[in-house]
Structures are given as C-alpha cells and as structure tokens.
Design a protein around this motif. Sequence first.
Motif, short mmCIF file in Angstrom:
data_model
loop_
_atom_site.label_atom_id
_atom_site.label_comp_id
_atom_site.label_asym_id
_atom_site.label_seq_id
_atom_site.Cartn_x
_atom_site.Cartn_y
_atom_site.Cartn_z
N SER A 487 0.83 -1.21 0.00
CA SER A 487 0.00 0.00 0.00
C SER A 487 0.86 1.26 0.00
O SER A 487 0.51 2.26 -0.65
N ALA A 488 2.00 1.21 0.72
CA ALA A 488 2.87 2.38 0.79
C ALA A 488 3.35 2.79 -0.61
O ALA A 488 3.34 3.98 -0.97
N GLY A 489 3.77 1.81 -1.41
CA GLY A 489 4.23 2.12 -2.75
C GLY A 489 3.11 2.54 -3.68
O GLY A 489 3.24 3.49 -4.46
N LYS A 490 1.97 1.84 -3.59
CA LYS A 490 0.85 2.11 -4.49
C LYS A 490 0.28 3.51 -4.25
O LYS A 490 0.00 4.25 -5.20
N GLU A 491 0.10 3.87 -2.98
CA GLU A 491 -0.49 5.17 -2.67
C GLU A 491 0.43 6.34 -3.01
O GLU A 491 -0.03 7.47 -3.19
N ALA A 492 1.74 6.04 -3.13
CA ALA A 492 2.68 7.09 -3.54
C ALA A 492 2.76 7.20 -5.06
O ALA A 492 3.52 8.02 -5.58
N GLY A 493 1.99 6.36 -5.76
CA GLY A 493 1.96 6.42 -7.22
C GLY A 493 3.12 5.72 -7.90
O GLY A 493 3.38 5.97 -9.09
N MET A 494 3.80 4.85 -7.18
CA MET A 494 4.96 4.16 -7.78
C MET A 494 4.52 2.85 -8.43
O MET A 494 3.60 2.18 -7.96
N LYS A 495 5.19 2.49 -9.52
CA LYS A 495 5.03 1.15 -10.05
C LYS A 495 5.60 0.18 -9.03
O LYS A 495 6.71 0.38 -8.51
N LEU A 496 4.85 -0.88 -8.75
CA LEU A 496 5.24 -1.75 -7.65
C LEU A 496 6.59 -2.41 -7.88
O LEU A 496 7.36 -2.60 -6.93
N GLY A 497 6.90 -2.78 -9.15
CA GLY A 497 8.21 -3.36 -9.41
C GLY A 497 9.33 -2.40 -9.06
O GLY A 497 10.36 -2.80 -8.50
N VAL A 498 9.13 -1.11 -9.40
CA VAL A 498 10.14 -0.09 -9.08
C VAL A 498 10.23 0.11 -7.57
O VAL A 498 11.33 0.23 -7.01
N TRP A 499 9.09 0.11 -6.90
CA TRP A 499 9.05 0.33 -5.45
C TRP A 499 9.79 -0.80 -4.70
O TRP A 499 10.64 -0.54 -3.85
N PHE A 500 9.49 -2.03 -5.05
CA PHE A 500 10.16 -3.13 -4.36
C PHE A 500 11.65 -3.16 -4.69
O PHE A 500 12.48 -3.44 -3.82
N ALA A 501 12.02 -2.86 -5.94
CA ALA A 501 13.44 -2.81 -6.31
C ALA A 501 14.15 -1.71 -5.52
O ALA A 501 15.30 -1.87 -5.10
N THR A 502 13.46 -0.59 -5.30
CA THR A 502 14.03 0.51 -4.49
C THR A 502 14.34 0.03 -3.08
O THR A 502 15.40 0.33 -2.53
N MET A 503 13.42 -0.74 -2.51
CA MET A 503 13.62 -1.27 -1.15
C MET A 503 14.79 -2.26 -1.10
O MET A 503 15.60 -2.24 -0.17
N TYR A 504 14.86 -3.12 -2.10
CA TYR A 504 15.94 -4.11 -2.11
C TYR A 504 17.30 -3.42 -2.22
O TYR A 504 18.27 -3.79 -1.54
N LYS A 505 17.40 -2.43 -3.10
CA LYS A 505 18.67 -1.72 -3.27
C LYS A 505 19.05 -0.94 -2.01
O LYS A 505 20.23 -0.84 -1.66
N LEU A 506 18.06 -0.40 -1.34
CA LEU A 506 18.31 0.37 -0.13
C LEU A 506 18.73 -0.52 1.03
O LEU A 506 19.72 -0.24 1.72
N LEU A 507 18.00 -1.60 1.25
CA LEU A 507 18.23 -2.44 2.43
C LEU A 507 19.29 -3.53 2.21
O LEU A 507 20.04 -3.86 3.13
N LEU A 508 19.31 -4.11 0.99
CA LEU A 508 20.14 -5.29 0.76
C LEU A 508 21.28 -5.07 -0.23
O LEU A 508 22.16 -5.92 -0.36
N GLY A 509 21.23 -3.95 -0.96
CA GLY A 509 22.26 -3.73 -1.97
C GLY A 509 22.10 -4.62 -3.18
O GLY A 509 23.06 -4.90 -3.91
N GLN A 510 20.85 -5.09 -3.43
CA GLN A 510 20.56 -5.98 -4.55
C GLN A 510 19.31 -5.49 -5.28
O GLN A 510 18.50 -4.74 -4.73
N GLU A 511 19.15 -5.93 -6.54
CA GLU A 511 17.98 -5.53 -7.31
C GLU A 511 16.77 -6.40 -7.01
O GLU A 511 15.63 -6.01 -7.28
N ARG A 512 17.01 -7.60 -6.49
CA ARG A 512 15.92 -8.52 -6.15
C ARG A 512 16.09 -9.00 -4.72
O ARG A 512 17.19 -8.97 -4.18
N GLY A 513 15.00 -9.47 -4.15
CA GLY A 513 15.09 -9.92 -2.77
C GLY A 513 13.86 -10.71 -2.36
O GLY A 513 13.06 -11.14 -3.19
N PRO A 514 13.68 -10.86 -1.06
CA PRO A 514 12.61 -11.70 -0.53
C PRO A 514 11.27 -10.97 -0.53
O PRO A 514 11.18 -9.78 -0.81
N ARG A 515 10.24 -11.71 -0.21
CA ARG A 515 8.94 -11.08 0.05
C ARG A 515 9.12 -10.19 1.28
O ARG A 515 9.45 -10.66 2.37
N LEU A 516 8.92 -8.88 1.11
CA LEU A 516 9.31 -7.93 2.14
C LEU A 516 8.55 -8.11 3.45
O LEU A 516 9.10 -7.93 4.53
#
Length: 546
Positions: A487-516
Amino acid sequence: MSDLKAWPYQAAQDAIDKVERETASGQRKREAVLFETGYGPSGLPHIGTFAEVARTTWVRYAYEQMTGKSAQLFAFSDDMDGLRAVPDNIPNTEMLQKHLGKPLCEIPDPFGEEESFSGYMNAKLRRFLDHFGFDYEFKSSKDQYRGGVFNHGLLRILEKYDDVRGIILPTLGQKRDDEGDKSAWSPFMPVCTNCGKVYTTRVEEVYPADGELTYSCSNGFDFKGIQVPACGHRERIPVTDGRVKVGWKVDWALRWYVFGVDFEMYGKDLIESANLSSEIVKVLGGEPPAGFFYEMFLDENGQKISKSKGNGLEIDEWLKYGPLESLSWFIYQNPIKAKKLYFDMIPKSVDDYLSDREKFGQESEDRVNNPIFFLEQPAIRRGESVQYSAGVSYSMLLNLVNVLNTDDSEIVWDYILRYAPSADSDRKTIDDMIDRALQFYRDFIVPTKVYEVPEDEAALEALGALVAALRNPEIQGAEALQSATYSAGKEAGMKLGVWFATMYKLLLGQERGPRLGTFIDLYGKEETLRLLEEKLGPEKWAKVSA
C-alpha cells in the motif's frame, strides 16, 4: 493409491511391459529385473555421472513401488575402450600420449595410485557412488571380456556378422578409415597382440564356424599432430576371452543381450546409438531394454559438460553452498529438458526441495508422486521422518545474513527462533543451511552489493508511509506487513516493481530480494526501522520519519 503420475513411474512402466513381453514369449533369460547405467572411464566421474545413476535409481524405486518386487542395478565401466584423446584435466599427459589407441585397462595410471588408468577411474567411480549411497553392482568391461562372460554374445555376433553390418553400414559416413572405404567397418575391434593397440587394427576375414577372425594392425591415425602408428602385425585369433572388443554401438547391444538388461537411460545425443543397438539385439535374438533419454547438462557457456574437458559446475562446488538433496531435486526435475548449472540456481533448488518436504509431510496418498518419495527413499524405507516444518527457507537465511552482516550462526538463530520458535525441531537441517548460506553470501553476494539511496519524492513518500506502518502496533505478522508495504508504494503512485526494487537496493544492496513482509517479520519491525535510519542517513531519515 492415487494415480502414479511422476515421470519415474512412466519410465518404469516401459520396463514392466518389456518383462511381461519376454515372459509371455518364453524368452525371459533371468528372474530378477535389471537396470543398467554405463560409464566411460576416460575421465573423472562428474555431475552427469551422478545424474544418470540417480535417475536410473529413481526409476528402479518406481518399478519396485509398482510391482512389489526388487530389482538390480549394474554400474558398467567400459574399461576395454581405447584411449582416443588425452583428457585436459589429467596429469602426465606426455606419458598418456604414448599409449594412445590402447585399451584403458592397459595404460599406466597417470596418478600413480592404481594398476592402470581405468583402474584409477573405476576406483574413483566406486568411491563416488558409494559416497552418495547408491545401491549397485559394479561390472567392468575387462572382467566380462577376459572372464568369458561375453563369449557367447561375441560368438553370436560373429554368427550374425553380415546382419549386424547391414544395420550399421547405412548409418556411416563415407570416410571411415584412411582409404575412405566404409565397407571395411567391422563390429569387432581386435586388440593387437604385438603392440597392444585396439584402434589401429582392421578385420580382414571372419570365420563364423570356427569362432575366429583375421586382423591386421594397419590403421594408424593422427591425434592433434601426434602420429599413432600401426605396427603391421597380422594374425588369426578367436573372438573370445578378451582378444577382441566390439565398437560402441555394438558393445551396448552385447551387454543388453548377454546380461538381459531391462532398462537403461541415455543422453539425447545417443538416441541414434540406442536405436541401432536395439536393432542389433533383435538380430541376435534378444529383447532390447526399455529406454529413456535425458537432456544434457550445460556449462555457463551453453556447452555440454564433458568428462574429458572437466567443464561445468561440479558436485563438490554445489555441495559447498547447498545440500546434496537440493542437487538431487534439481536433477529430478523434467529430465528431458536441458539444464544450465549456475551457482545462483542453488538457493532456489534448496527452497523448492524444502517446500516439497513440507508437502510430503502433509500429503497422504499423493505423496508417491512427490519428488521426496524418490529423493529420500532410503530414509523412508528405514522408517525415518523426512518432513520439514520449520518454515525457514534458504533464501530467507541469505537475506537475513545479508542484513545482519555476520558470520555468527547463533546470532542468525536468535532471529530465526523469534520468527519461528518451532524451528528448533529442525535444528540440524537449519544449521546446515546457515553454514552454506554464510558461504554463499561471502562468495557471491558480498562482491556484488551496491546500495542505492532513493532521491525521488515518490520513493521518499512511500518510505514515509512504510515507516508509519512499522510504528503502528496493530500491524503485525508477515501478511499484514506485506500489505502495508504494498500500500505504501501504491499510494505514492509508484510502479510496484520499481518500489520493491528501491527497497531491495536500499536495504540489501541488490535488485531482487525476498517477500518484504516475510523479511520484516523475520528481522523485526524495530530492527527494520533502525536499518532504514542507518541506510537513509540523518537528512532523509528525518524527512521520511516526520
């Protein structure tokens, strides 16, 4: 019992049909059903060797499940085969070059440990198969030829000489020897009594009534600029007791005929050879085995794995990062599809193996179609439990290790037990996974980590909404946290793939990751907030946490 749908049952049914045909016609030679797998000892056993024996073993289990009868497995080594080329991954290559053209059982061991080249390779094969717990009976070509086991088959081939040639000759290219005359082809390859070579001899005459042939050692050849000379010797000899061997396609047929093999697998590249061998067996008066072809393993460049080249991912390399059962699971899947062996296939294979173990514990009738029924059959027969119920995946451990940045397995365990207290019941399995995950993390993840802090306003707005959700005491559990992240990504108007990739790069230093949601639940809400604060830095953290 439910329908037997798994591929080993389909393959086993062909063996059952073969046995029933032979029994009904009165042609059945043996009571026990025989499975065979073959090995060419020109190179070290490798992952393809393991795969062929494992798959054949799974079909054997299927046969036994379907019939209630036991079966045998022969592991056959063609150590009478001649050395055509020197493997790239073997020592003392200059010494081996001097023995080109000779049977492998007559060439000195380049490792200096056994009585011959093939003796070393056969010992490696047996240790290899024993280490992985396979139930088999070892057979060597040398022992069968020289011990007279193959004699009646060899005499039968001599009796049907023209018929066998009639099967093979139409399939040969025009140039089969230095004279370009394919009509010189013979199923027999005499071992020269003068120079000891097998690839330099040529059959000149055959005498079926006497069980003999005449050969000349007159067919020298070239190997990468190295001349392998023929000695010119000519002699009349019996075809029995190891004085000759037969060529590859005929050797396969000889084994099937003499042993009465009921099932054998082979690579897709040997389908033609299997078909020709089947025709030869029929000419000899036998029934060819049920067959099943599999696709090949490929290395990272898409090339077929080769014993002589030593290319491709090896078992020891896989076992550094994943348990043997995960490799077996990978091999089990869809054997008629080519598979590339990459290191990054290991985590998924481990997780899929564990998932099937979870399902196996929950299933009743349909568990006989679960891969675990085949992979864990020895343990099942011993009455041991193979269930896995911890809910902790390899991928989850990799991501946890990534964030914790620790080599201390006890710290990892503290987080696991907080997330899944019952995981302690599977401590042995999880301990093993933690050790391998730590190794995988050090070797493959650390060198590729690149952290990125988001700059665009939409991402920072989404992070602010996520921070608020993490501070909400009513949002608990993996599903609720996943929904909040979504919901956090959707309500900010982000494409979900971009939003989750943003989180992975921020937290894990990777483009892909686990179910957050699952990851946050495992790592902890407070810990995730502290991690966000650390990665974002004071200025951006102040903005998203206001």
